[in-house]
Structure formats: structure tokens, C-alpha cells
Design a protein around this motif. Structure first.
Motif, PDB file in Angstrom:
ATOM      1  N   HIS A 143       0.776  -1.200  -0.539  1.00 49.13           N
ATOM      2  CA  HIS A 143       0.130  -0.182  -0.449  1.00 49.13           C
ATOM      3  C   HIS A 143       0.831   1.647  -0.147  1.00 49.13           C
ATOM      4  O   HIS A 143       0.329   2.351  -0.883  1.00 49.13           O
ATOM      5  CB  HIS A 143      -1.081   0.499   1.758  1.00 49.13           C
ATOM      6  CG  HIS A 143      -1.924   1.140   1.226  1.00 49.13           C
ATOM      7  ND1 HIS A 143      -2.686   0.970   0.151  1.00 49.13           N
ATOM      8  CD2 HIS A 143      -2.111   1.940   2.149  1.00 49.13           C
ATOM      9  CE1 HIS A 143      -3.482   1.830   0.498  1.00 49.13           C
ATOM     10  NE2 HIS A 143      -2.854   2.924   1.731  1.00 49.13           N
ATOM     11  N   LYS A 149      -6.420  -0.442  -3.747  1.00 52.71           N
ATOM     12  CA  LYS A 149      -8.093  -0.172  -3.236  1.00 52.71           C
ATOM     13  C   LYS A 149      -9.008  -0.314  -2.470  1.00 52.71           C
ATOM     14  O   LYS A 149     -10.081  -0.314  -2.649  1.00 52.71           O
ATOM     15  CB  LYS A 149      -8.418   1.017  -4.837  1.00 52.71           C
ATOM     16  CG  LYS A 149      -7.269   1.779  -5.276  1.00 52.71           C
ATOM     17  CD  LYS A 149      -7.600   2.358  -6.605  1.00 52.71           C
ATOM     18  CE  LYS A 149      -7.126   4.177  -7.099  1.00 52.71           C
ATOM     19  NZ  LYS A 149      -7.532   3.628  -8.953  1.00 52.71           N
ATOM     20  N   ARG A 150      -8.477  -2.439  -3.026  1.00 52.28           N
ATOM     21  CA  ARG A 150      -9.472  -3.078  -3.207  1.00 52.28           C
ATOM     22  C   ARG A 150      -9.203  -4.144  -2.585  1.00 52.28           C
ATOM     23  O   ARG A 150      -8.425  -5.126  -2.992  1.00 52.28           O
ATOM     24  CB  ARG A 150     -10.666  -3.232  -3.963  1.00 52.28           C
ATOM     25  CG  ARG A 150     -11.869  -4.613  -3.746  1.00 52.28           C
ATOM     26  CD  ARG A 150     -13.040  -4.880  -5.071  1.00 52.28           C
ATOM     27  NE  ARG A 150     -13.685  -5.790  -4.783  1.00 52.28           N
ATOM     28  CZ  ARG A 150     -14.796  -5.791  -4.695  1.00 52.28           C
ATOM     29  NH1 ARG A 150     -15.478  -4.449  -3.538  1.00 52.28           N
ATOM     30  NH2 ARG A 150     -15.236  -6.973  -4.018  1.00 52.28           N
ATOM     31  N   GLU A 225      -7.913   4.119   5.923  1.00 55.84           N
ATOM     32  CA  GLU A 225      -7.977   4.550   4.542  1.00 55.84           C
ATOM     33  C   GLU A 225      -9.820   3.888   5.168  1.00 55.84           C
ATOM     34  O   GLU A 225     -10.433   2.673   4.278  1.00 55.84           O
ATOM     35  CB  GLU A 225      -7.638   3.246   3.565  1.00 55.84           C
ATOM     36  CG  GLU A 225      -6.128   3.282   3.439  1.00 55.84           C
ATOM     37  CD  GLU A 225      -6.120   4.597   2.100  1.00 55.84           C
ATOM     38  OE1 GLU A 225      -7.245   5.465   2.052  1.00 55.84           O
ATOM     39  OE2 GLU A 225      -4.925   4.854   2.021  1.00 55.84           O
ATOM     40  N   GLU A 227     -12.337   4.981   2.855  1.00 55.99           N
ATOM     41  CA  GLU A 227     -13.161   4.421   1.732  1.00 55.99           C
ATOM     42  C   GLU A 227     -12.339   3.360   1.046  1.00 55.99           C
ATOM     43  O   GLU A 227     -13.580   3.331  -0.382  1.00 55.99           O
ATOM     44  CB  GLU A 227     -12.982   5.406   1.004  1.00 55.99           C
ATOM     45  CG  GLU A 227     -13.461   6.754   1.713  1.00 55.99           C
ATOM     46  CD  GLU A 227     -14.763   7.147   1.804  1.00 55.99           C
ATOM     47  OE1 GLU A 227     -15.487   6.573   1.491  1.00 55.99           O
ATOM     48  OE2 GLU A 227     -15.121   7.175   3.049  1.00 55.99           O
ATOM     49  N   MET A 228     -11.651   2.656   1.707  1.00 56.10           N
ATOM     50  CA  MET A 228     -10.779   1.247   0.598  1.00 56.10           C
ATOM     51  C   MET A 228     -12.346  -0.004   0.932  1.00 56.10           C
ATOM     52  O   MET A 228     -13.061   0.243   1.387  1.00 56.10           O
ATOM     53  CB  MET A 228      -9.796   0.441   1.566  1.00 56.10           C
ATOM     54  CG  MET A 228      -9.230  -0.584   1.457  1.00 56.10           C
ATOM     55  SD  MET A 228      -7.887  -1.148   2.136  1.00 56.10           S
ATOM     56  CE  MET A 228      -6.472   0.100   1.679  1.00 56.10           C
TER      57      MET A 228
END
Length: 231
Positions: A143, A149-150, A225, A227-228
Motif C-alpha cells: 500500500h 483500493k480493493r 483508509e 473508503e477502502m
């Protein structure tokens, strides 16, 4: 000479408490005095820890006088009830239950990832759920170079995460099956020996189990994070 600490271990007779004590001795943690705390069922037992032979005491709100560091490995309910008393008595608490992990002012820490979050703690530091730790330790170096991101996660968890009775049930069932006998289930809803149960904890309204919810939200908090995407 390094400072020595008065240490209390809540859940000292359980699997995690015993492992904490073993590692503390192995690494030479600077302990001045050690207090072993557990439920009333275990009070009075004598336990050998390094060069000490100590009597286990029942955990109460008055157990933390003079304690510098308290390690909690108990149920969520016990942690919710007794940790405020430990902090009020002046102890710095490290808690491995789910009680405080998602509280905004409580750092949820994996040292290899977010040790800086310990700065400014208010007496409580939380340890994440067992699958979360190896997940974030693995993801963090990636990271930092290329933001993730996902995440799609599958976990395969040992019975020891369910406590000593679960380990004993696995052993008893394994012997029974190998002897050609049927296996009785008490701790788990089905036979666990030579088997996999495709569910950990109860399902929530979201369709995820509580265990899955923990992994999702703890990962986001530790890695900063929110919003991950994790599933």
C-alpha cells in the motif's frame, strides 16, 4: 537500568493470557511485580511464570491499584466493565477484545503498520481481531508503494481462537473419529475434527458475519483508509 513495571494480566489462565506471559518471559519484559487476574473460577490457582510462582486472583474493579500496565485478554463484557477502572487507577491498558477497537479516541494498533497511532493515547490501546493483523502486515508495504483500493479476503481460522474448550473439543473429537467412533459437538454447532465450518460468528443485517465486519472495519481504521473497499 531500565524502568521496571508493575504488570497485571487479566485472563491469565486462558490461552492468550498464557501466551502473553510466555512471550513476556522470553523477551525479558522489564517486570517489577506481576499480578495474575482471572474469573472467580480460576481464583486461587497457582501458576508458575518464569521464576515466580503466583496465585491467580479474581478480577475486580479494585485489582489495578499500583499497576502500570494491564494486559486484558477477556470477554468484551469484562473489558467494557473493568478497563475504565484500570485506567482510572493509572494503568495503561492493552486490550485484545472487541470492546474498544472502533472507539474514535482509542488507537487500534499493529506496530509494524501504525505504531505512531499510540501517540496521544488516553490509557487504552486496542489489539485487532486475529485475521486483521496478518492482513494489514501483508498489505501495508504494498500500500505504501502502490495504494490498494480493493481487498477480497478469505480467512481460515484455527479453533484456538474460540478458546481452550474449543481446542479440547477438537482433540477429543479427533481421537473419537480416528478410533472409529462418532464425535459429539458441544462448543461448535457441528463436528470440527477433520472438518471446516464455513461461518465464524453470527450474521448481521448487512449479510456479513460479525467476524467479517471486524476484519473490514478494523483494516480501514488501522490503514487510515476509510473508503477502502474490503469484502
Amino acid at each position: 537500568m531500565s524502568k521496571l513495571y508493575n504488570v497485571a494480566v487479566v485472563g491469565a489462565t486462558g490461552l492468550v493470557g498464557q501466551e502473553f506471559l510466555r512471550i513476556a518471559m522470553q523477551r525479558g519484559f522489564p517486570i517489577k511485580a506481576l499480578r495474575l487476574l482471572a474469573s472467580s473460577r480460576s481464583a486461587g490457582r497457582r501458576v508458575t511464570v518464569g521464576e515466580w510462582e503466583l496465585e491467580v486472583e479474581e478480577t475486580t474493579s479494585k485489582s489495578f491499584a499500583g499497576v502500570d500496565v494491564a494486559f486484558f485478554s477477556a470477554t468484551t463484557e469484562v473489558s467494557q466493565q473493568l478497563i475504565p477502572a484500570a485506567v482510572k487507577a493509572g494503568a495503561v491498558v492493552i486490550d485484545d477484545s472487541a470492546a474498544w477497537r472502533m472507539e474514535p479516541d482509542v488507537p487500534l494498533v499493529v506496530p509494524e503498520v501504525n505504531a505512531d497511532d499510540l501517540d496521544g493515547h488516553k490509557g487504552i490501546t486496542a489489539i485487532p481481531n486475529c485475521p486483521t493483523t496478518p492482513l494489514v502486515v501483508t498489505l501495508w508495504p504494498i500500500h505504501r508503494i502502490n495504494p490498494v483500493k480493493r481487498i477480497i479476503v478469505d480467512t481460515y481460522q484455527s479453533v484456538s481462537g474460540h478458546g481452550g474448550q474449543a481446542v479440547q473439543e477438537l482433540s477429543v473429537q479427533a481421537r473419537a473419529v480416528l478410533d472409529g467412533n462418532s464425535a459429539s459437538a458441544h462448543v461448535f454447532p457441528h463436528q470440527i475434527a477433520f472438518n471446516l465450518l464455513p461461518q465464524v460468528d453470527v450474521f448481521l443485517g448487512s449479510g456479513y458475519t460479525k467476524e467479517e465486519w471486524k476484519v473490514i472495519n478494523e483494516t480501514k481504521k488501522i490503514m487510515h483508509e476509510p473508503e477502502m473497499a474490503v469484502s
